[in-house]
Write a protein that holds these residues in place. Structure first.
Motif, PDB file in Angstrom:
ATOM      1  N   UNK A  99      71.798  36.414  24.660  1.00 34.73           N
ATOM      2  CA  UNK A  99      70.359  36.562  24.865  1.00 34.73           C
ATOM      3  C   UNK A  99      69.869  37.663  23.923  1.00 34.73           C
ATOM      4  N   UNK A 100      68.768  37.381  23.234  1.00 37.96           N
ATOM      5  CA  UNK A 100      68.167  38.349  22.318  1.00 37.96           C
ATOM      6  C   UNK A 100      67.301  39.305  23.133  1.00 37.96           C
ATOM      7  N   UNK A 101      67.451  40.597  22.886  1.00 41.03           N
ATOM      8  CA  UNK A 101      66.645  41.591  23.580  1.00 41.03           C
ATOM      9  C   UNK A 101      65.277  41.677  22.921  1.00 41.03           C
ATOM     10  N   UNK A 102      64.235  41.560  23.701  1.00 38.90           N
ATOM     11  CA  UNK A 102      62.861  41.571  23.171  1.00 38.90           C
ATOM     12  C   UNK A 102      62.446  43.000  22.842  1.00 38.90           C
ATOM     13  N   UNK A 135      68.588  42.493  17.989  1.00 37.57           N
ATOM     14  CA  UNK A 135      69.698  42.862  18.864  1.00 37.57           C
ATOM     15  C   UNK A 135      69.930  41.741  19.881  1.00 37.57           C
ATOM     16  N   UNK A 136      71.165  41.263  19.911  1.00 29.86           N
ATOM     17  CA  UNK A 136      71.556  40.180  20.802  1.00 29.86           C
ATOM     18  C   UNK A 136      72.801  40.616  21.565  1.00 29.86           C
ATOM     19  N   UNK A 137      72.829  40.331  22.867  1.00 31.46           N
ATOM     20  CA  UNK A 137      73.945  40.737  23.725  1.00 31.46           C
ATOM     21  C   UNK A 137      74.477  39.530  24.492  1.00 31.46           C
ATOM     22  N   UNK A 138      75.642  39.706  25.088  1.00 33.71           N
ATOM     23  CA  UNK A 138      76.226  38.641  25.901  1.00 33.71           C
ATOM     24  C   UNK A 138      75.469  38.514  27.213  1.00 33.71           C
ATOM     25  N   UNK A 189      74.315  26.430  19.348  1.00 35.80           N
ATOM     26  CA  UNK A 189      72.869  26.211  19.450  1.00 35.80           C
ATOM     27  C   UNK A 189      72.159  27.531  19.716  1.00 35.80           C
ATOM     28  N   UNK A 190      70.913  27.604  19.253  1.00 36.57           N
ATOM     29  CA  UNK A 190      70.013  28.721  19.584  1.00 36.57           C
ATOM     30  C   UNK A 190      68.692  28.101  19.989  1.00 36.57           C
ATOM     31  N   UNK A 191      68.141  28.588  21.076  1.00 34.19           N
ATOM     32  CA  UNK A 191      66.849  28.096  21.560  1.00 34.19           C
ATOM     33  C   UNK A 191      66.088  29.280  22.123  1.00 34.19           C
ATOM     34  N   UNK A 192      64.966  29.616  21.490  1.00 37.90           N
ATOM     35  CA  UNK A 192      64.226  30.800  21.930  1.00 37.90           C
ATOM     36  C   UNK A 192      65.092  32.035  21.782  1.00 37.90           C
ATOM     37  N   UNK A 193      65.261  32.763  22.864  1.00 40.91           N
ATOM     38  CA  UNK A 193      66.063  33.994  22.854  1.00 40.91           C
ATOM     39  C   UNK A 193      67.524  33.757  23.209  1.00 40.91           C
ATOM     40  N   UNK A 194      67.920  32.507  23.491  1.00 41.69           N
ATOM     41  CA  UNK A 194      69.263  32.202  23.988  1.00 41.69           C
ATOM     42  C   UNK A 194      70.106  31.493  22.941  1.00 41.69           C
ATOM     43  N   UNK A 195      71.412  31.710  23.016  1.00 41.02           N
ATOM     44  CA  UNK A 195      72.339  31.037  22.114  1.00 41.02           C
ATOM     45  C   UNK A 195      73.648  30.734  22.802  1.00 41.02           C
ATOM     46  N   UNK A 196      74.362  29.766  22.268  1.00 41.51           N
ATOM     47  CA  UNK A 196      75.701  29.419  22.747  1.00 41.51           C
ATOM     48  C   UNK A 196      76.639  29.445  21.546  1.00 41.51           C
TER      49      UNK A 196
END
Length: 121
Positions: A110-113, A54-57, A82-89
């Protein structure tokens, strides 16, 4: 309810289609920016959730370049930058069917842990 169709989705990419309806225009007769933002945001959501977790804005911005009118068919193409760790653009380009660019949208995700994706996500 807005008639947005998902045309294609793969991890990191999405393509959607929407026709501007009479109930989507502002007082100047142009597509309201809120509908254009929602449309781009929907493509962004599909692109960043294509991997499974699950990924949110985290944040987003839009730049309106040209007006869209009632009856215009719009395409929103979301592409992962790009994606890095839990973050993406992700960048989303909203175009008319003739290819002219109506808006450019950039979303940071941001990906929810620890949260599994469910049927409503």
């Amino acid at each position: 309810m807005l008639g947005i169709d998902l045309v294609e989705v793969t991890p990191g990419r999405a393509l959607m289609r929407m026709r501007v309806g009479e109930d989507m225009v502002n007082g100047h007769g142009m597509a309201h920016g809120g509908f254009l933002f929602l449309f781009a945001d929907a493509a962004f959501a599909y692109a960043c959730n294509g991997y499974g977790p699950v990924t949110v804005a985290q944040s987003a911005q839009v730049t309106f370049l040209l007006p869209a009118a009632v009856g215009d068919e719009l395409l929103a193409e979301a592409v992962e930058r790009t994606r890095s760790g839990r973050n993406g653009i992700y960048d989303v380009t909203v175009r008319r069917a003739d290819g002219s660019v109506v808006a450019e949208f950039r979303g940071q995700s941001v990906m929810l842990a620890g949260r599994a994706q469910g049927p409503r996500d």
